[in-house]
Scaffold this motif. Structure first.
Motif, mmCIF file in Angstrom:
data_model
loop_
_atom_site.group_PDB
_atom_site.id
_atom_site.type_symbol
_atom_site.label_atom_id
_atom_site.label_comp_id
_atom_site.label_asym_id
_atom_site.label_seq_id
_atom_site.Cartn_x
_atom_site.Cartn_y
_atom_site.Cartn_z
ATOM 1 N N HIS A 1 0.856 -1.176 -0.049
ATOM 2 C CA HIS A 1 -0.151 -0.091 -0.055
ATOM 3 C C HIS A 1 0.775 1.209 -0.326
ATOM 4 N N VAL A 2 0.765 1.873 -0.993
ATOM 5 C CA VAL A 2 1.476 3.287 -1.155
ATOM 6 C C VAL A 2 0.424 4.362 -1.521
ATOM 7 N N GLU A 3 0.552 5.573 -1.148
ATOM 8 C CA GLU A 3 -0.182 6.728 -1.309
ATOM 9 C C GLU A 3 0.453 7.899 -1.793
ATOM 10 N N THR A 4 0.328 8.412 -3.225
ATOM 11 C CA THR A 4 1.298 9.381 -3.454
ATOM 12 C C THR A 4 0.211 10.463 -4.262
ATOM 13 N N GLN A 5 0.934 11.583 -4.251
ATOM 14 C CA GLN A 5 0.061 12.732 -5.127
ATOM 15 C C GLN A 5 0.418 12.875 -6.513
ATOM 16 N N LEU A 6 -0.500 13.327 -7.052
ATOM 17 C CA LEU A 6 -0.327 13.385 -8.700
ATOM 18 C C LEU A 6 -0.959 14.817 -9.002
ATOM 19 N N PHE A 7 -0.105 15.819 -9.593
ATOM 20 C CA PHE A 7 -0.698 17.200 -9.643
ATOM 21 C C PHE A 7 -0.907 17.322 -11.189
ATOM 22 N N THR A 8 -2.366 17.687 -11.458
ATOM 23 C CA THR A 8 -2.708 17.617 -12.951
ATOM 24 C C THR A 8 -2.158 18.825 -13.575
ATOM 25 N N ALA A 9 -2.358 19.212 -14.922
ATOM 26 C CA ALA A 9 -1.922 20.184 -15.737
ATOM 27 C C ALA A 9 -2.469 21.496 -14.998
ATOM 28 N N GLU A 10 -3.489 21.476 -14.379
ATOM 29 C CA GLU A 10 -4.409 22.495 -13.805
ATOM 30 C C GLU A 10 -3.798 22.850 -12.397
ATOM 31 N N GLY A 11 -2.880 21.920 -12.084
ATOM 32 C CA GLY A 11 -2.327 22.246 -10.517
ATOM 33 C C GLY A 11 -3.237 21.530 -9.502
ATOM 34 N N ILE A 12 -3.992 20.709 -9.847
ATOM 35 C CA ILE A 12 -4.925 20.012 -9.036
ATOM 36 C C ILE A 12 -4.427 18.735 -8.456
ATOM 37 N N SER A 13 -4.250 18.697 -7.073
ATOM 38 C CA SER A 13 -3.573 17.496 -6.262
ATOM 39 C C SER A 13 -4.707 16.229 -6.276
ATOM 40 N N LYS A 14 -3.974 15.101 -6.868
ATOM 41 C CA LYS A 14 -4.874 13.905 -6.773
ATOM 42 C C LYS A 14 -4.320 12.816 -6.026
ATOM 43 N N THR A 15 -4.742 12.117 -5.308
ATOM 44 C CA THR A 15 -4.255 11.067 -4.269
ATOM 45 C C THR A 15 -4.364 9.677 -4.994
ATOM 46 N N ILE A 16 -3.322 8.865 -5.439
ATOM 47 C CA ILE A 16 -3.220 7.824 -6.011
ATOM 48 C C ILE A 16 -2.809 6.700 -5.215
ATOM 49 N N ARG A 17 -3.622 5.734 -4.711
ATOM 50 C CA ARG A 17 -3.367 4.685 -3.870
ATOM 51 C C ARG A 17 -3.011 3.506 -4.750
ATOM 52 N N GLY A 18 -1.882 2.767 -4.426
ATOM 53 C CA GLY A 18 -1.457 1.457 -5.011
ATOM 54 C C GLY A 18 -0.295 0.429 -4.528
ATOM 55 N N PHE A 19 0.496 0.043 -5.175
ATOM 56 C CA PHE A 19 1.511 -0.815 -4.534
ATOM 57 C C PHE A 19 2.681 -0.598 -5.203
ATOM 58 N N ALA A 20 3.787 -0.785 -4.478
ATOM 59 C CA ALA A 20 5.238 -0.461 -5.163
ATOM 60 C C ALA A 20 5.967 -1.871 -5.436
ATOM 61 N N THR A 21 6.657 -1.859 -6.576
ATOM 62 C CA THR A 21 7.572 -3.038 -6.913
ATOM 63 C C THR A 21 8.868 -2.502 -7.350
ATOM 64 N N SER A 22 9.847 -3.439 -7.337
ATOM 65 C CA SER A 22 11.256 -2.912 -7.636
ATOM 66 C C SER A 22 11.543 -3.163 -8.998
ATOM 67 N N ALA A 23 10.672 -3.508 -9.973
ATOM 68 C CA ALA A 23 10.765 -3.493 -11.093
ATOM 69 C C ALA A 23 10.980 -2.321 -11.923
ATOM 70 N N CYS A 24 12.046 -2.349 -12.958
ATOM 71 C CA CYS A 24 12.328 -0.874 -13.530
ATOM 72 C C CYS A 24 11.283 -0.467 -14.531
ATOM 73 N N THR A 25 10.869 0.659 -14.357
ATOM 74 C CA THR A 25 9.895 1.052 -15.215
ATOM 75 C C THR A 25 10.200 2.620 -15.756
ATOM 76 N N LEU A 26 10.407 2.799 -16.978
ATOM 77 C CA LEU A 26 10.537 3.712 -17.837
ATOM 78 C C LEU A 26 9.551 4.915 -18.126
ATOM 79 N N GLY A 27 9.998 6.188 -18.695
ATOM 80 C CA GLY A 27 8.899 6.982 -18.989
ATOM 81 C C GLY A 27 8.333 6.436 -20.310
ATOM 82 N N GLY A 28 6.732 6.373 -20.343
ATOM 83 C CA GLY A 28 6.379 5.942 -21.591
ATOM 84 C C GLY A 28 5.565 4.563 -21.066
ATOM 85 N N ASP A 29 6.003 3.985 -20.113
ATOM 86 C CA ASP A 29 5.372 2.556 -19.723
ATOM 87 C C ASP A 29 3.936 2.721 -18.842
ATOM 88 N N SER A 30 3.784 4.107 -18.525
ATOM 89 C CA SER A 30 2.495 4.239 -17.688
ATOM 90 C C SER A 30 1.060 3.539 -18.429
#
Length: 453
Positions: free
Chosen positions: A351-380
């Motif tokens: 369980h991890v909770e993190t913030q994401l700021f949209t282009a309009e500057g609005i904060s969104k809380t995202i809840r998920g899990f963390a892994t040690s697998a490598c992920t690069l930009g574009g893998d979203s």
């Protein structure tokens, strides 16, 4: 998500190392999890694509059979822990797999520990129950929500470190971030400094798992950027609609409701890239703190085989999905994405909770899990699996700016290594069902065999 022309910041996950085993127990006892079979079937080792087998050996040091066996063992532990917590709500303190694959159940008193030991589990005595740590996490989250954006923005995530009975607050390596070391005066809080942000790195898309999208038509003269993401899980609903589940933040119109088209990129002629569908539903934050999109695929996509519950991998290889799973600390996972293709690791945070700021500057809380697998930009948006079970959707990474995983592993080693934020698939499927109104997405499934799990 990565931009061919960057228009908003990349999403990043906390750097949660495996050494600080992190777990939040409600994921082991939620209604979504308990509604699923305890041990869905997995494919045999000889059914795994060669590129995945290579990643398992390279990243996990396991044989395919060991990978599948440990993934199955994690789901068995999840089912046991859910029942054990229900019977011992005040003394249950978590459950995880050790690096050697041993199943551990944490408790706060010896008597409860003897119950788990009698069932054949290794036990760990903890000073604080899972419920106690959850209460502390909630208080810290509420405190963060009251901070001004310039103060809260460097906070990467908050999570529970069950082995050390403390909350881990990950903050960026910045002047503001260092000021947030003040909460370390509280015994149950530990602050971890993670790398600071930087500009996005643009690499050429690869493989059959890439899609691009934009807020406007690709031929629009005013178009200023194109978003690059990865297809997640192919799926179908009860009406036979072919769908793909990807990341919510990949939808450029996620907050505006205007359908955006999805294309397979023609790298030599981007404006004439073939359209394969449209975003039909997107969620970013909200009551469930999820990050997912549902892409309704068109006939071109169906003809290409995207109505099949398969994960696209490197060089056109595919992996059949046989069911769904829940994140369990220590479970082996592999993910695919358009930049890094197949990479593997372990669940380091349930369980991890993190913030994401949209282009309009609005904060969104995202809840998920963390892994040690490598992920690069574009893998979203790409798929995360444990064995051959769907585990989640890639939401972010602390290696988003790295050009490749080799460099990411080197640069991030002092900070605990690479970390990927995933959004668990079972809550996503439940949310899609709840919001379908009996229409698109109703009865959605991502498995090849309805009886597989």
């Amino acid at each position: 998500m990565r931009k061919l022309v960057a228009r908003r910041a990349a999403v990043k996950a906390a750097s949660a190392g495996f050494a600080a085993t992190v777990l939040l127990a409600p994921l082991l006892g939620s209604g979504v999890a308990s509604a699923q079979p305890a041990a869905p079937q997995q494919l045999s080792a000889d059914a795994l694509p060669a590129e995945l087998v290579t990643a398992i050996s390279r990243d996990l040091g396991m044989t395919p059979n060991e990978y599948l066996d440990r993934a199955a063992r994690a789901q068995e532990l999840r089912a046991y822990a859910a029942d054990f917590r229900a019977e011992n709500p005040d003394t249950f303190a978590g459950a995880w797999l050790t690096p050697e694959g041993k199943a551990v159940v944490a408790v706060t008193d010896a008597e409860t520990g003897r119950l788990a030991a009698a069932d054949g589990y290794q036990t760990h005595l903890a000073p604080i129950s899972a419920s106690g740590l959850e209460g502390a996490l909630l208080q810290l989250s509420q405190w963060i929500s009251t901070l001004p954006r310039e103060i809260s923005a460097p906070i990467s995530s908050i999570a529970i470190d069950v082995l050390n009975s403390q909350i881990v607050l990950s903050v960026a390596n910045s002047s503001t971030g260092h000021l947030l070391n003040l909460p370390t005066l509280i015994a149950t809080i530990k602050v971890v400094i993670t790398p600071g942000g930087g500009g996005e790195v643009v690499n050429r898309p690869m493989g059959g798992d890439t899609y691009i999208t934009a807020a406007k038509d690709l031929h629009d003269a005013d178009l200023r950027g194109v978003d690059v993401c990865s297809f997640g899980f192919n799926s179908t609903d009860a009406a036979g609609n072919a769908l793909n589940i990807s990341a919510g933040h990949c939808n450029p119109n996620v907050d505006h409701g205007t359908p955006a088209a999805v294309y397979v990129p023609n790298v030599r002629d981007i404006p004439n890239s073939p359209e394969v569908g449209q975003f039909a539903m997107s969620v970013l934050g909200g009551p469930g703190a999820l990050d997912y999109s549902v892409i309704k695929l068109n006939e071109r996509a169906v003809n290409a085989g995207m109505d099949q519950a398969r994960v696209r991998g490197a060089n056109g290889t595919t992996l059949a999905i046989t069911g769904t799973a829940d994140p369990v600390t220590g479970a082996p996972v592999c993910k695919t994405g358009q930049s890094s293709t197949f990479t593997c690791g372990f669940v380091s945070a349930d369980h991890v909770e993190t913030q994401l700021f949209t282009a309009e500057g609005i904060s969104k809380t995202i809840r998920g899990f963390a892994t040690s697998a490598c992920t690069l930009g574009g893998d979203s948006g790409g798929a995360i699996v444990s064995g051959t079970l769907a585990l989640g959707i890639t939401s972010g990474s602390n290696a988003a700016e790295a050009p490749n995983c080799t460099e990411a592993n080197t640069q991030l080693a002092p900070f605990g290594g690479t970390a990927t934020l995933g959004v668990p698939i079972r809550p996503v499927l439940a949310d899609i069902e709840a919001n379908s109104g009996g229409g698109l997405g109703s009865g959605i499934m991502v498995r090849t065999n309805p009886n597989a799990g």
